[in-house]
Motif scaffolding. Structure first.
Motif, PDB file in Angstrom:
ATOM      1  N   THR A 171      49.149  43.299  34.354  1.00 13.53           N
ATOM      2  CA  THR A 171      47.756  42.894  34.562  1.00 13.53           C
ATOM      3  C   THR A 171      46.821  43.864  33.857  1.00 13.53           C
ATOM      4  O   THR A 171      47.013  45.077  33.920  1.00 13.53           O
ATOM      5  CB  THR A 171      47.419  42.834  36.063  1.00 13.53           C
ATOM      6  N   TYR A 172      45.827  43.289  33.175  1.00 14.87           N
ATOM      7  CA  TYR A 172      44.787  44.106  32.539  1.00 14.87           C
ATOM      8  C   TYR A 172      43.467  43.786  33.210  1.00 14.87           C
ATOM      9  O   TYR A 172      43.064  42.626  33.299  1.00 14.87           O
ATOM     10  CB  TYR A 172      44.709  43.813  31.029  1.00 14.87           C
ATOM     11  N   HIS A 173      42.814  44.823  33.728  1.00 14.22           N
ATOM     12  CA  HIS A 173      41.500  44.687  34.368  1.00 14.22           C
ATOM     13  C   HIS A 173      40.397  45.011  33.366  1.00 14.22           C
ATOM     14  O   HIS A 173      40.574  45.872  32.493  1.00 14.22           O
ATOM     15  CB  HIS A 173      41.388  45.636  35.573  1.00 14.22           C
ATOM     16  N   ASP A 174      39.259  44.359  33.514  1.00 15.84           N
ATOM     17  CA  ASP A 174      38.108  44.566  32.637  1.00 15.84           C
ATOM     18  C   ASP A 174      37.775  46.057  32.520  1.00 15.84           C
ATOM     19  O   ASP A 174      37.684  46.766  33.519  1.00 15.84           O
ATOM     20  CB  ASP A 174      36.905  43.792  33.212  1.00 15.84           C
ATOM     21  N   ILE A 204      45.861  43.230  42.423  1.00 19.46           N
ATOM     22  CA  ILE A 204      44.439  42.932  42.662  1.00 19.46           C
ATOM     23  C   ILE A 204      43.833  43.670  43.855  1.00 19.46           C
ATOM     24  O   ILE A 204      42.619  43.802  43.931  1.00 19.46           O
ATOM     25  CB  ILE A 204      44.184  41.406  42.781  1.00 19.46           C
ATOM     26  N   GLU A 205      44.661  44.187  44.768  1.00 14.55           N
ATOM     27  CA  GLU A 205      44.082  44.877  45.917  1.00 14.55           C
ATOM     28  C   GLU A 205      43.498  46.218  45.474  1.00 14.55           C
ATOM     29  O   GLU A 205      43.989  46.875  44.571  1.00 14.55           O
ATOM     30  CB  GLU A 205      45.099  45.049  47.044  1.00 14.55           C
ATOM     31  N   ASN A 206      42.413  46.585  46.096  1.00 13.01           N
ATOM     32  CA  ASN A 206      41.703  47.839  45.803  1.00 13.01           C
ATOM     33  C   ASN A 206      41.214  47.949  44.359  1.00 13.01           C
ATOM     34  O   ASN A 206      40.990  49.048  43.866  1.00 13.01           O
ATOM     35  CB  ASN A 206      42.585  49.064  46.130  1.00 13.01           C
ATOM     36  N   MET A 207      41.094  46.833  43.671  1.00 10.65           N
ATOM     37  CA  MET A 207      40.586  46.853  42.297  1.00 10.65           C
ATOM     38  C   MET A 207      39.336  45.990  42.238  1.00 10.65           C
ATOM     39  O   MET A 207      39.425  44.757  42.258  1.00 10.65           O
ATOM     40  CB  MET A 207      41.639  46.316  41.315  1.00 10.65           C
ATOM     41  N   PRO A 208      38.155  46.619  42.180  1.00 13.30           N
ATOM     42  CA  PRO A 208      36.920  45.828  42.167  1.00 13.30           C
ATOM     43  C   PRO A 208      36.681  45.107  40.842  1.00 13.30           C
ATOM     44  O   PRO A 208      35.949  44.137  40.784  1.00 13.30           O
ATOM     45  CB  PRO A 208      35.830  46.873  42.411  1.00 13.30           C
ATOM     46  N   ALA A 227      56.933  37.428  43.936  1.00 11.00           N
ATOM     47  CA  ALA A 227      55.961  37.202  42.851  1.00 11.00           C
ATOM     48  C   ALA A 227      54.532  37.328  43.390  1.00 11.00           C
ATOM     49  O   ALA A 227      53.664  37.940  42.753  1.00 11.00           O
ATOM     50  CB  ALA A 227      56.185  35.830  42.212  1.00 11.00           C
ATOM     51  N   GLN A 228      54.301  36.804  44.600  1.00 13.66           N
ATOM     52  CA  GLN A 228      52.980  36.904  45.218  1.00 13.66           C
ATOM     53  C   GLN A 228      52.661  38.352  45.598  1.00 13.66           C
ATOM     54  O   GLN A 228      51.533  38.823  45.429  1.00 13.66           O
ATOM     55  CB  GLN A 228      52.898  36.006  46.457  1.00 13.66           C
TER      56      GLN A 228
END
Length: 197
Positions: A78-81, A46-50, A38-39
């Motif tokens: 996951t949804y990024h801004d 989240i890695e490489n996503m500013p 899960a981790q």
């Protein structure tokens, strides 16, 4: 038993934990493996996503819990801004409770069996039958291809964008244990699933 980790109203990870197993060390090993996976899914997102994570949802499905074979799939959306769309990853864990091991794909087959070649041929056949649009020609599965076990079936799958455009979702390829019975490890999880008792 389901546990939840929350990082705000739109950030929730739900994951299972084994409880009341006779073998406490195996229970700890399974639970630790689930938490690590899960981790790992969170880290992939989240890695490489500013950009900022707006929403994250982790869920799971119990695929098999019979004949001393436990197979679970963990999903993370996951949804990024400002992203065009969210991204989802699936990873699965399969445990052989008799040998007390976490299984890799190779563990399900006889040593030196040509399982990559055989399974790849079946996947190729299903791609043609189902007219699945590919990003590029499919050659073969990876020796440690993503999979889970569901009753008398092994399901091989690929991540989004791995072999198909995003709109196809996760390409899943169910294969009956009876179609590959000659190469499966009879003492292993697939061997037990193939038994008719």
């Amino acid at each position: 038993m389901t546990f939840r980790v929350s990082g705000g109203s739109k950030k929730n990870i739900y994951y299972p934990q084994a409880v009341q197993m006779r073998d406490q060390s195996m229970e700890r090993f399974i639970n630790q493996s689930i938490i690590q996976e899960a981790q790992a899914l969170i880290n992939m997102q989240i890695e490489n996503m500013p950009s900022t994570v707006v929403e994250m949802l982790g869920t799971y499905e119990l695929k098999n819990n019979q004949r001393d074979v436990l197979s679970i799939s963990l999903t993370n959306y996951t949804y990024h801004d400002k992203a065009a769309h969210g991204m989802t990853y699936i990873k699965s864990l399969t445990f052989d409770l008799q040998t007390q091991k976490k299984c890799e794909l190779k563990d399900l087959f006889k040593p030196n069996s040509n399982y990559v070649e055989r399974l790849s041929a079946i996947v190729k056949e299903q791609i043609a039958q189902r007219d699945i649009q590919l990003i590029e020609d499919f050659t073969e599965i990876s020796p440690n291809q993503d999979f889970y076990i569901a009753d008398k079936t092994i399901v091989l799958y690929f991540q989004l964008y791995e072999i198909t455009p995003y709109v196809y979702g996760f390409p899943m390829f169910p294969i009956s244990v009876y179609d590959i019975q000659d190469i499966i490890n009879e003492e292993g999880p697939l061997g037990r699933m193939a038994e008719n008792n």
